[in-house]
Design an enzyme around this catalytic site. Structure first.
Site, PDB file in Angstrom:
ATOM      1  N   ASN A  14       0.862  -1.182   0.000  1.00 18.98           N
ATOM      2  CA  ASN A  14       0.000   0.000   0.000  1.00 18.98           C
ATOM      3  C   ASN A  14       0.899   1.233   0.000  1.00 18.98           C
ATOM      4  O   ASN A  14       1.462   1.590   1.031  1.00 18.98           O
ATOM      5  CB  ASN A  14      -0.889  -0.051   1.263  1.00 18.98           C
ATOM      6  CG  ASN A  14      -1.698   1.208   1.440  1.00 18.98           C
ATOM      7  OD1 ASN A  14      -1.760   2.067   0.558  1.00 18.98           O
ATOM      8  ND2 ASN A  14      -2.331   1.336   2.600  1.00 18.98           N
ATOM      9  N   LYS A  16       0.121   4.207  -0.253  1.00 19.38           N
ATOM     10  CA  LYS A  16      -0.536   5.383   0.343  1.00 19.38           C
ATOM     11  C   LYS A  16      -0.345   6.595  -0.566  1.00 19.38           C
ATOM     12  O   LYS A  16      -0.336   6.443  -1.781  1.00 19.38           O
ATOM     13  CB  LYS A  16      -0.039   5.611   1.774  1.00 19.38           C
ATOM     14  CG  LYS A  16      -0.165   4.336   2.623  1.00 19.38           C
ATOM     15  CD  LYS A  16      -0.016   4.564   4.092  1.00 19.38           C
ATOM     16  CE  LYS A  16      -0.170   3.230   4.815  1.00 19.38           C
ATOM     17  NZ  LYS A  16      -0.146   3.355   6.255  1.00 19.38           N
ATOM     18  N   HIS A 106      -9.514   0.879   4.691  1.00 23.19           N
ATOM     19  CA  HIS A 106      -8.259   1.066   5.430  1.00 23.19           C
ATOM     20  C   HIS A 106      -8.523   2.013   6.597  1.00 23.19           C
ATOM     21  O   HIS A 106      -9.338   2.930   6.487  1.00 23.19           O
ATOM     22  CB  HIS A 106      -7.188   1.644   4.492  1.00 23.19           C
ATOM     23  CG  HIS A 106      -5.838   1.669   5.138  1.00 23.19           C
ATOM     24  ND1 HIS A 106      -5.461   2.654   6.018  1.00 23.19           N
ATOM     25  CD2 HIS A 106      -4.784   0.820   5.052  1.00 23.19           C
ATOM     26  CE1 HIS A 106      -4.231   2.403   6.443  1.00 23.19           C
ATOM     27  NE2 HIS A 106      -3.797   1.292   5.876  1.00 23.19           N
ATOM     28  N   GLU A 108      -7.013   4.447   7.699  1.00 25.16           N
ATOM     29  CA  GLU A 108      -6.842   5.888   7.386  1.00 25.16           C
ATOM     30  C   GLU A 108      -8.073   6.418   6.656  1.00 25.16           C
ATOM     31  O   GLU A 108      -8.451   7.574   6.829  1.00 25.16           O
ATOM     32  CB  GLU A 108      -5.552   6.086   6.574  1.00 25.16           C
ATOM     33  CG  GLU A 108      -4.324   5.958   7.470  1.00 25.16           C
ATOM     34  CD  GLU A 108      -3.097   5.360   6.800  1.00 25.16           C
ATOM     35  OE1 GLU A 108      -3.005   5.372   5.555  1.00 25.16           O
ATOM     36  OE2 GLU A 108      -2.224   4.859   7.535  1.00 25.16           O
ATOM     37  N   GLU A 178      -5.485  -5.363  10.516  1.00 23.54           N
ATOM     38  CA  GLU A 178      -4.496  -4.324  10.786  1.00 23.54           C
ATOM     39  C   GLU A 178      -4.819  -3.614  12.099  1.00 23.54           C
ATOM     40  O   GLU A 178      -5.639  -2.681  12.123  1.00 23.54           O
ATOM     41  CB  GLU A 178      -4.503  -3.288   9.655  1.00 23.54           C
ATOM     42  CG  GLU A 178      -4.196  -3.864   8.292  1.00 23.54           C
ATOM     43  CD  GLU A 178      -3.588  -2.798   7.375  1.00 23.54           C
ATOM     44  OE1 GLU A 178      -2.446  -2.991   6.952  1.00 23.54           O
ATOM     45  OE2 GLU A 178      -4.248  -1.787   7.114  1.00 23.54           O
ATOM     46  N   GLY A 184       2.188   2.097  10.960  1.00 20.03           N
ATOM     47  CA  GLY A 184       3.100   3.231  10.846  1.00 20.03           C
ATOM     48  C   GLY A 184       3.802   3.605  12.149  1.00 20.03           C
ATOM     49  O   GLY A 184       4.398   4.664  12.254  1.00 20.03           O
ATOM     50  N   SER A 224       3.316  -2.220  10.409  1.00 20.93           N
ATOM     51  CA  SER A 224       4.768  -2.195  10.633  1.00 20.93           C
ATOM     52  C   SER A 224       5.478  -3.481  10.191  1.00 20.93           C
ATOM     53  O   SER A 224       6.415  -3.940  10.845  1.00 20.93           O
ATOM     54  CB  SER A 224       5.085  -1.883  12.102  1.00 20.93           C
ATOM     55  OG  SER A 224       4.601  -0.593  12.437  1.00 20.93           O
TER      56      SER A 224
HETATM   57  P1  PGA Z   1       2.661   0.232   7.806  1.00 18.16           P
HETATM   58  O1  PGA Z   1       1.206   0.409   7.192  1.00 18.16           O
HETATM   59  O2  PGA Z   1       3.262  -1.000   7.202  1.00 18.16           O
HETATM   60  O3  PGA Z   1       3.401   1.489   7.433  1.00 18.16           O
HETATM   61  O4  PGA Z   1       2.501   0.099   9.286  1.00 18.16           O
HETATM   62  C1  PGA Z   1       0.361  -0.680   6.981  1.00 18.16           C
HETATM   63  C2  PGA Z   1      -0.910  -0.230   6.344  1.00 18.16           C
HETATM   64  O5  PGA Z   1      -1.339   0.903   6.595  1.00 18.16           O
HETATM   65  O6  PGA Z   1      -1.517  -0.971   5.561  1.00 18.16           O
END
Ligand code: PGA
Length: 266
Positions: A14, A16, A106, A108, A178, A184, A224
């Protein structure tokens, strides 16, 4: 990860809000040939690149000039309506012209853009109707995790976000667990902790859609993930891969896919 003929591993990146068409194309040109060679050797492994919507066509072009099996393209979001006055949105048909996968719900999207379980469910149903594989994200917030509410939150999200899928398309669904506190933050869940929640998701899916659908359901861990911890996750029998954020826009993504391939070899 217990790969069965019907359950391949998926590593999805992803990106983003990183890389416009030009940068996306350059980055894809760097990683696709390496990912492609791995994909050729491991028919049970699917790699999905999810750049921003505006860069999908550029990455698709790279994939067409370097055709490898099982390297797929995914969008990060879409709307559920077919067409109309929905400024700024993209429809399932539009996504399907370029992609096979679409990430939905997601955290976010839920946190910053007000997406609810109901919307996520409508989007997932629309995706299935249009021949897309939805990667539906669920996961608990830090305070819910700390209050020991993870199971209840997951149960509720599965009931709401993963409801009413048609029997003929349910095997196309992918779920990404997740935990929001792990996204993140550099603080990944443990493979054991994530594995327990993922086993619960599979049981809940079985209650709703039956044993066969639950056995073929691919469930990914996200939060992460890096090349330093992917092997632990992928070794868990119920975890079928990963949804990778931060590490997916670096060369560590290739390392992650490499590690997964090595685990599959054993
Ligand atoms: P990350 O994000 O690997 O940076 O923790 C995962 C995600 O948002 O799908």
């Amino acid at each position: 990860m217990m790969t069965t003929p019907s359950r391949s591993a998926i590593i999805a990146g992803n990106w983003k809000m990183h890389y416009g068409p030009e940068q996306a194309s350059l980055f894809a040109l760097e990683i696709v040939p390496v990912l492609g060679r791995l994909a050729e050797h491991y028919p049970q492994l699917v790699t999905v690149l999810c750049p921003p919507a505006i860069s999908l066509a550029a990455v698709r072009e790279v994939l067409q000039t370097h055709p490898f099996p099982r390297i797929e393209l995914g969008a990060q979001n879409m709307f559920f309506e077919e067409k109309g006055a929905f400024t700024g949105e993209i429809s399932p048909n539009m996504v399907r012209e370029l992609c096979r996968y679409v990430i939905l719900g997601h955290s976010e999207r839920r946190t910053y853009f007000g997406e609810t379980d109901d919307m996520v469910n409508k989007k997932a149903q629309a995706a299935l109707q249009h021949g897309l594989c939805p990667i539906v994200c669920i996961g608990e917030r830090l305070e819910q995790y700390e209050a020991g509410q993870t199971e209840d939150v997951i149960r509720f999200q599965v009931q709401q976000s993963l409801a009413d899928f048609p029997a003929h398309a349910v095997q196309e669904v992918v779920v990404a667990y997740e935990p929001i506190w792990a996204i993140g933050t550099g603080k990944a869940a443990t493979a054991d902790g994530a594995g327990k929640v993922i086993s619960l998701i599979r049981r809940l899916f079985e209650e709703r859609y039956g044993n066969e659908a639950a056995t073929t359901l691919r469930i990914l861990y996200g939060g992460s993930v890096t090349s330093a911890n992917i092997s632990e996750f992928i070794a868990h029998p119920d975890i079928d891969g990963a949804l990778v954020g931060g590490a997916s826009i670096t060369h560590d993504f290739v390392e992650i896919v490499q590690k997964v391939s090595e685990t599959m070899q054993r």
